[in-house]
Design a protein around this motif. Structure first.
Motif, PDB file in Angstrom:
ATOM      1  N   LEU A  61      82.728  11.852   9.960  1.00  0.00           N
ATOM      2  CA  LEU A  61      83.282  11.790   8.610  1.00  0.00           C
ATOM      3  C   LEU A  61      82.264  11.299   7.587  1.00  0.00           C
ATOM      4  CD1 LEU A  61      85.825  11.698   6.663  1.00  0.00           C
ATOM      5  CD2 LEU A  61      86.075   9.303   7.417  1.00  0.00           C
ATOM      6  N   LEU A  62      81.412  10.334   7.964  1.00  0.00           N
ATOM      7  CA  LEU A  62      80.677   9.517   6.989  1.00  0.00           C
ATOM      8  C   LEU A  62      79.303  10.050   6.618  1.00  0.00           C
ATOM      9  CD1 LEU A  62      81.517   5.991   8.459  1.00  0.00           C
ATOM     10  CD2 LEU A  62      82.674   7.187   6.595  1.00  0.00           C
ATOM     11  N   GLN A  63      78.843  11.113   7.225  1.00  0.00           N
ATOM     12  CA  GLN A  63      77.482  11.618   6.987  1.00  0.00           C
ATOM     13  C   GLN A  63      77.512  13.116   6.750  1.00  0.00           C
ATOM     14  OE1 GLN A  63      76.049  13.783   9.451  1.00  0.00           O
ATOM     15  NE2 GLN A  63      74.170  14.090   8.303  1.00  0.00           N
ATOM     16  N   GLY A  64      76.567  13.610   5.913  1.00  0.00           N
ATOM     17  CA  GLY A  64      76.418  15.053   5.861  1.00  0.00           C
ATOM     18  C   GLY A  64      76.156  15.666   4.503  1.00  0.00           C
ATOM     19  N   THR A  65      76.527  15.009   3.404  1.00  0.00           N
ATOM     20  CA  THR A  65      76.269  15.538   2.070  1.00  0.00           C
ATOM     21  C   THR A  65      75.447  14.527   1.265  1.00  0.00           C
ATOM     22  OG1 THR A  65      78.284  14.539   1.201  1.00  0.00           O
ATOM     23  CG2 THR A  65      78.452  16.818   1.991  1.00  0.00           C
ATOM     24  N   LEU A  96      85.816   7.961  16.285  1.00  0.00           N
ATOM     25  CA  LEU A  96      84.392   7.851  15.983  1.00  0.00           C
ATOM     26  C   LEU A  96      83.654   9.098  16.436  1.00  0.00           C
ATOM     27  CD1 LEU A  96      84.246   4.232  17.209  1.00  0.00           C
ATOM     28  CD2 LEU A  96      83.371   4.874  14.975  1.00  0.00           C
ATOM     29  N   GLY A  97      82.861   9.676  15.525  1.00  0.00           N
ATOM     30  CA  GLY A  97      81.962  10.761  15.892  1.00  0.00           C
ATOM     31  C   GLY A  97      80.560  10.239  16.082  1.00  0.00           C
ATOM     32  N   ASN A  98      79.668  11.060  16.605  1.00  0.00           N
ATOM     33  CA  ASN A  98      78.289  10.605  16.821  1.00  0.00           C
ATOM     34  C   ASN A  98      77.583  10.285  15.510  1.00  0.00           C
ATOM     35  OD1 ASN A  98      78.658  13.649  17.072  1.00  0.00           O
ATOM     36  ND2 ASN A  98      76.493  13.582  16.546  1.00  0.00           N
ATOM     37  N   HIS A  99      77.900  11.018  14.425  1.00  0.00           N
ATOM     38  CA  HIS A  99      77.215  10.772  13.151  1.00  0.00           C
ATOM     39  C   HIS A  99      77.746   9.546  12.421  1.00  0.00           C
ATOM     40  CE1 HIS A  99      74.456  14.128  12.981  1.00  0.00           C
ATOM     41  NE2 HIS A  99      75.400  14.907  13.461  1.00  0.00           N
ATOM     42  N   GLU A 100      78.815   8.944  12.906  1.00  0.00           N
ATOM     43  CA  GLU A 100      79.276   7.691  12.304  1.00  0.00           C
ATOM     44  C   GLU A 100      78.231   6.576  12.448  1.00  0.00           C
ATOM     45  OE1 GLU A 100      81.831   9.456  10.759  1.00  0.00           O
ATOM     46  OE2 GLU A 100      82.584   9.658  12.816  1.00  0.00           O
ATOM     47  N   PHE A 383      66.830  17.940   3.771  1.00  0.00           N
ATOM     48  CA  PHE A 383      66.784  16.926   4.822  1.00  0.00           C
ATOM     49  C   PHE A 383      68.162  16.289   4.920  1.00  0.00           C
ATOM     50  CE2 PHE A 383      62.520  17.510   3.209  1.00  0.00           C
ATOM     51  CZ  PHE A 383      61.793  17.696   4.374  1.00  0.00           C
ATOM     52  N   MET A 384      69.050  16.994   5.600  1.00  0.00           N
ATOM     53  CA  MET A 384      70.458  16.661   5.591  1.00  0.00           C
ATOM     54  C   MET A 384      70.833  15.549   6.567  1.00  0.00           C
ATOM     55  SD  MET A 384      71.610  20.198   7.465  1.00  0.00           S
ATOM     56  CE  MET A 384      73.346  19.823   7.548  1.00  0.00           C
ATOM     57  N   TYR A 385      69.978  15.279   7.554  1.00  0.00           N
ATOM     58  CA  TYR A 385      70.282  14.232   8.529  1.00  0.00           C
ATOM     59  C   TYR A 385      69.418  13.001   8.256  1.00  0.00           C
ATOM     60  CZ  TYR A 385      72.274  18.182  11.070  1.00  0.00           C
ATOM     61  OH  TYR A 385      73.008  19.288  11.423  1.00  0.00           O
ATOM     62  N   PRO A 386      69.980  11.799   8.378  1.00  0.00           N
ATOM     63  CA  PRO A 386      69.192  10.581   8.141  1.00  0.00           C
ATOM     64  C   PRO A 386      68.349  10.206   9.358  1.00  0.00           C
ATOM     65  CG  PRO A 386      71.452   9.983   8.602  1.00  0.00           C
ATOM     66  CD  PRO A 386      71.411  11.491   8.582  1.00  0.00           C
ATOM     67  N   ASN A 387      67.524  11.157   9.809  1.00  0.00           N
ATOM     68  CA  ASN A 387      66.672  10.899  10.962  1.00  0.00           C
ATOM     69  C   ASN A 387      65.511   9.984  10.584  1.00  0.00           C
ATOM     70  OD1 ASN A 387      68.048  12.569  12.806  1.00  0.00           O
ATOM     71  ND2 ASN A 387      67.040  14.384  11.993  1.00  0.00           N
ATOM     72  N   THR A 388      65.194   9.077  11.470  1.00  0.00           N
ATOM     73  CA  THR A 388      63.973   8.298  11.348  1.00  0.00           C
ATOM     74  C   THR A 388      62.907   8.926  12.256  1.00  0.00           C
ATOM     75  OG1 THR A 388      64.756   6.775  13.059  1.00  0.00           O
ATOM     76  CG2 THR A 388      65.203   6.194  10.762  1.00  0.00           C
ATOM     77  N   LEU A 389      61.718   8.334  12.307  1.00  0.00           N
ATOM     78  CA  LEU A 389      60.616   8.909  13.066  1.00  0.00           C
ATOM     79  C   LEU A 389      60.227   8.028  14.252  1.00  0.00           C
ATOM     80  CD1 LEU A 389      58.270  10.116  10.175  1.00  0.00           C
ATOM     81  CD2 LEU A 389      59.999  11.440  11.408  1.00  0.00           C
ATOM     82  N   THR A 390      59.789   8.693  15.306  1.00  0.00           N
ATOM     83  CA  THR A 390      59.308   8.016  16.501  1.00  0.00           C
ATOM     84  C   THR A 390      57.986   8.642  16.922  1.00  0.00           C
ATOM     85  OG1 THR A 390      61.572   7.564  17.256  1.00  0.00           O
ATOM     86  CG2 THR A 390      59.828   7.445  18.916  1.00  0.00           C
ATOM     87  N   VAL A 391      57.037   7.809  17.322  1.00  0.00           N
ATOM     88  CA  VAL A 391      55.772   8.296  17.858  1.00  0.00           C
ATOM     89  C   VAL A 391      55.801   8.129  19.376  1.00  0.00           C
ATOM     90  CG1 VAL A 391      53.263   8.009  17.919  1.00  0.00           C
ATOM     91  CG2 VAL A 391      54.514   7.695  15.762  1.00  0.00           C
TER      92      VAL A 391
END
Length: 529
Positions: A61-65, A96-100, A383-391
């Motif tokens: 519900l809480l993520q996506g736009t 709860l969904g995964n994007h919550e 960039f629609m998803y709040p992804n962070t970065l990993t090395v």
């Protein structure tokens, strides 16, 4: 329909709303046939016919736009607009969904606290207490004064494969199928309900009619197994896959209402009272579609007006200028050879992580890249998803394996042209699971069998050695192995960049003011036999 010995229970379902409250395209501001404001009109019309209806949201519900992003990152201490809307519509429960979890436990905790309804997920457990982490695993509702109804919530346990570990600290994610088996048996014994509804933020791993696997059986989606292996479920609500489904599997009425509020799910369960109590005589599932005849509910529009106005002002902020062309006119072409927008993505990632090899994805087929003037609106729609970065520290062998995995995205069509492997389209769009690399040179030949398509792989003009080690930056979803990139699982994490990609892009553009569109032509996809 109701009298002393007959009653029809109406269950209304939303799922995978992904922040779509207003019927707005945030790229163009044009009205679209989607969103909770329009769904609200359907819900209120149904409630007039069936005042005791049950209303459930099935997660994400809480993520996506951009609206959802603004609410999560700049909304201050006000109630999240999505929660305010569900409160206004008197939802009975949300799962709860995964994007919550995308914005962390603090924001999720506030959303749960501000909700006038319970959040359910039986399989997400607090590691300290070993109890469901978000309160109730299920709720009991009594309808028509005597029909006992239970709604059990459960979430796909694959979240640790995708989510930033910081956002799920202290939580355990139990197998969803096993959770449903255990809780269903307990509910049947302890509660003895007349109607048991399972609301599962997960989807179908098998075709509803044939039972044949519709995807690689990883455990991410287990709805078919729930219908076949768990006794006592009357209705199964599903989601996560963004599909529109209605039907019946092994006597269980099933529904999945798509995504973004394009449709409202409706399940009607007819009861008849007998001497021994209420019995179910029929179950039907249907999808109520939005169209231009459905008006947005004025109460919901007014409720979100202030937050929407603030969002629109923020979205029009200029971030920087592009010298050259970073627009995307054809997503397949963008994925078949080095493209300035993808090169820019990899450059931003390398700059943020301090490495010189990067892997990035075009997140969806609606991405349009950047024109000459870039606003926050442009950034968030790409960039629609709040992804962070990993090395990760990877070997040359790992990189080659990852390229073979990504090359499976393609097929050669009957007319000899390049096409997309249907497995990336059905049962769920997975364009985001195709990756493009910066800092290496390579060629993928789709004419060759899957697993044998990497025909050139170089680093600084020399062949990439299998045992040589490289530090590679990618989004946190991919670094956890998301998208079947199993070669990344368990690899050494060199560092993490906790700022999400949209913020990194905005910061990079503001720092450099003008960015030149550059294409290195370092990789391509071919169809040569």
């Amino acid at each position: 329909m109701e009298n002393s010995d007959r009653f029809t229970c109406e269950i209304m379902v939303t799922s995978d709303i992904h922040g779509h409250i207003l019927p707005t395209d945030y790229r163009t501001r044009e009205e679209q046939q989607l969103g909770l404001a329009k769904i609200a009109s359907l819900v209120k019309a149904e409630r007039k016919r069936a005042p005791e209806l049950l209303l459930v949201d099935n997660g994400d519900l809480l993520q996506g736009t951009p609206f959802a992003y603004f609410a999560a990152t700049l909304g201050g201490n006000r109630t999240n607009p999505a929660i305010a809307v569900l409160n206004e519509l008197q939802y009975d429960a949300a799962v709860l969904g995964n994007h919550e979890f995308n914005y962390g436990l603090e924001l999720l905790g506030k959303a749960v606290e501000d909700s006038n309804f319970p959040w359910l997920s039986a399989g997400i457990v607090d590691e300290a207490t070993h109890q469901p982490a978000f309160g109730k695993p299920y709720i009991v509702k009594v309808l028509n004064d005597s029909i006992k109804t239970v709604i059990l919530g459960v979430t796909t346990h694959y979240i640790p494969h995708w989510e930033n570990p910081v956002h799920i600290g202290g939580l355990s994610f139990h197998d969803a199928l096993g959770t449903v088996k255990a809780w269903t048996a307990d509910i049947r014994e302890q509660e003895q309900p007349d109607l048991l509804i399972v609301s599962y933020h997960g989807g179908f791993e098998c075709d509803l009619l044939s039972g044949e696997p519709a995807e690689r059986l990883t455990g991410e989606n287990q709805a078919y197994a729930m219908c076949m292996e768990v006794e006592g479920i009357d209705v199964l609500i599903t989601g996560h896959q963004h599909r529109q489904l209605t039907g019946e599997v092994n006597g269980v009425a099933v529904i999945q209402p798509g995504c973004n509020g394009h449709a409202l799910g409706k399940i009607s369960v007819a009861f008849h009272r007998e001497e021994s109590g209420w019995s179910i005589v029929s179950k039907t599932a249907e999808l109520l579609q939005l169209d231009d005849k459905v008006a947005a509910d004025p109460v919901i529009m007014a409720l979100t007006q202030e937050a929407e106005a603030e969002t629109q002002v923020w979205l029009d902020q200029p971030m920087g200028k592009i010298i050259g062309d970073m627009t995307i006119t054809d997503p397949l072409l963008c994925r078949s050879a080095d493209h300035p927008f993808i090169a820019f993505m990899n450059k931003v990632q390398m700059d943020a992580a301090g490495v010189d090899i990067s892997v990035a994805s075009l997140l969806n087929n609606d991405s349009e890249g950047f024109r000459d003037e870039v606003t926050m609106r442009d950034i968030l729609t790409n960039f629609m998803y709040p992804n962070t970065l990993t090395v990760l520290r990877l070997s040359g062998k790992d990189i080659k394996a990852a390229l073979e995995q990504t090359a499976a995205y393609f097929q050669i069509n009957e007319d000899g042209t390049l096409g997309v492997n249907p497995a990336y389209i059905e049962p769920k769009l997975q364009h985001y699971n195709y990756d493009m690399w910066g800092g290496i040179a390579y060629e993928l030949n789709v004419a060759k069998p899957i697993g044998q398509r990497v025909t050139r792989l170089l680093r600084n003009g020399e062949p990439l050695l299998a045992d040589e080690l490289f530090d590679v930056v990618m989004n946190n979803y991919r670094a956890a192995g998301g998208g079947d990139y199993e070669m990344y699982q368990g690899k050494q994490v060199v560092r993490e960049v906790q700022m999400d990609m949209a913020e990194l892009v905005a910061s990079y553009l503001q720092k450099h003011a003008e960015v030149e569109a550059v294409c290195h032509h370092s990789w391509r996809v071919v169809t040569q036999h």
